[in-house]
Design a protein around this motif. Structure first.
Motif, PDB file in Angstrom:
ATOM      1  N   ASP A  98       0.807  -1.229   0.000  1.00  0.00           N
ATOM      2  CA  ASP A  98       0.000   0.000   0.000  1.00  0.00           C
ATOM      3  C   ASP A  98       0.835   1.271   0.000  1.00  0.00           C
ATOM      4  OD1 ASP A  98      -2.591   0.862  -0.319  1.00  0.00           O
ATOM      5  OD2 ASP A  98      -2.977   1.128   1.806  1.00  0.00           O
ATOM      6  N   HIS A  99       2.132   1.154  -0.310  1.00  0.00           N
ATOM      7  CA  HIS A  99       2.970   2.335  -0.466  1.00  0.00           C
ATOM      8  C   HIS A  99       2.826   2.862  -1.903  1.00  0.00           C
ATOM      9  CE1 HIS A  99       5.887   1.203   3.065  1.00  0.00           C
ATOM     10  NE2 HIS A  99       4.603   1.165   3.407  1.00  0.00           N
ATOM     11  N   GLY A 100       3.150   4.120  -2.088  1.00  0.00           N
ATOM     12  CA  GLY A 100       2.909   4.780  -3.362  1.00  0.00           C
ATOM     13  C   GLY A 100       3.537   4.110  -4.567  1.00  0.00           C
ATOM     14  N   ALA A 101       4.796   3.707  -4.466  1.00  0.00           N
ATOM     15  CA  ALA A 101       5.505   3.143  -5.616  1.00  0.00           C
ATOM     16  C   ALA A 101       5.542   1.618  -5.602  1.00  0.00           C
ATOM     17  CB  ALA A 101       6.936   3.682  -5.654  1.00  0.00           C
ATOM     18  N   SER A 102       4.758   1.007  -4.732  1.00  0.00           N
ATOM     19  CA  SER A 102       4.809  -0.442  -4.569  1.00  0.00           C
ATOM     20  C   SER A 102       4.069  -1.171  -5.685  1.00  0.00           C
ATOM     21  CB  SER A 102       4.184  -0.822  -3.220  1.00  0.00           C
ATOM     22  OG  SER A 102       4.114  -2.227  -3.074  1.00  0.00           O
ATOM     23  N   ARG A 103       4.515  -2.410  -5.951  1.00  0.00           N
ATOM     24  CA  ARG A 103       3.756  -3.296  -6.835  1.00  0.00           C
ATOM     25  C   ARG A 103       2.544  -3.893  -6.121  1.00  0.00           C
ATOM     26  NH1 ARG A 103       7.747  -7.585  -9.620  1.00  0.00           N
ATOM     27  NH2 ARG A 103       8.288  -8.047  -7.438  1.00  0.00           N
ATOM     28  N   LEU A 104       2.494  -3.712  -4.801  1.00  0.00           N
ATOM     29  CA  LEU A 104       1.462  -4.338  -3.974  1.00  0.00           C
ATOM     30  C   LEU A 104       0.504  -3.263  -3.468  1.00  0.00           C
ATOM     31  CD1 LEU A 104       3.810  -6.709  -1.932  1.00  0.00           C
ATOM     32  CD2 LEU A 104       2.797  -7.077  -4.197  1.00  0.00           C
TER      33      LEU A 104
END
Length: 294
Positions: A98-104
């Motif tokens: 749920d981070h901005g640049a995450s794939r998740l």
């Protein structure tokens, strides 16, 4: 298919405990996310990815792979955790959830995450997508099977029932809908003073097996938190793949299953464990595991 397949219920149960710890600790670290739905579905997801589906984490776009759609996309952390444990990406990457640049991201995105076959989040759409995949496989002469997991609250959406109605007409015995029936959706029909909502409405008051059979589906009714019953259901489902009908597995589960303070309460539909609760979860889950850092 990858060779890392588990059929022993003890091994599957251990993987489920690992998955549950990753779910609750990842959400706590990210300070956002859903808990109850991912935990109710954990055993089903573990059994699918480690025992049932024809998949290869080293080749996630294999055209012959089985497909899985998490229609209840808000339970994404449950899917990500099982994908990580299965080898689609490092377990350490869960820390980016749920981070901005995450794939998740907070809902599955097929363009970002290895192993995700459909982007979901707007409830009610997954079964339609799965039906399309199943029809496509039939027309192309492909042998892959499509699994769709739905929530019981999600199943109030009319689009679900449009798919339920039409699917048998296409003879898609290569389609399986898994209903995660934990009986505690976030909201429900207004009822009573103590709790403003009947959170089991409407499916908790419907003879769902009879309804689905009436529409032309095969139906398998199980305890969705019992690996013996899950594996038996998958075996029965394989035998139905020449029936000319889609199959629904009605998995009766406990919301928040596996952790004492989350189990059986709608209040953990979403939420973030505080340090004391996280310590309790760690003791209950990791304390039962061997070879896991505590």
């Amino acid at each position: 298919m990858s060779t890392d397949v588990k059929t022993n219920t003890t091994e599957l149960a251990e993987l489920a405990r690992q998955a549950r710890w990753q779910i609750v600790s990842t959400v706590a670290a990210s300070k956002a996310g859903h808990i109850g739905g991912p935990l109710s579905a954990t055993d089903l997801l573990v059994a699918l990815y480690f025992s049932e589906m024809n998949i290869d984490p080293e080749n996630p776009q294999d055209p012959e792979r089985d497909r899985f759609i998490l229609s209840k996309g808000h339970s994404a952390i449950g899917l990500y955790t099982v994908l990580a444990l299965r080898g689609y990406f490092p377990v350490e990457e869960l820390a980016t959830f749920d981070h901005g640049a995450s794939r998740l991201q907070g809902h599955p995105d097929m363009h970002l995450t290895p192993g995700v076959d459909a982007s979901t989040g707007s409830l009610g759409m997954g079964l339609s997508v799965g039906l399309g995949m199943a029809i496509g496989a039939k027309k192309l002469g492909k042998s892959f099977h499509t699994f769709v997991m739905l929530g019981d609250g999600e199943s109030e959406e009319g689009q679900v029932w449009e798919s339920v109605l039409v699917a048998p007409r296409y003879g898609v015995d290569n389609l399986t809908a898994i209903f995660d029936l934990n009986g505690l959706q976030q909201y429900g029909w207004p009822a009573g003073e103590r709790d403003r909502f009947d959170r089991s409405e409407p499916l908790g008051h419907v003879d769902l097996p009879a309804v689905l059979r009436g529409f032309g589906w095969n139906v398998i009714d199980i305890d969705g938190n019992d690996f013996d019953q899950i594996l038996a259901a998958f075996e029965e489902n394989r035998a139905l793949r020449t029936s000319g009908r889609p199959t629904a597995i009605l998995a009766r589960t406990t919301k928040g299953a596996g952790i004492s303070f989350t189990a059986g309460t709608f209040k953990w539909h979403n939420g973030v464990a505080n340090p004391e609760q996280l310590a309790t979860a760690k003791a209950e889950l990791l304390g039962q595991l061997e070879g896991v850092e505590k």
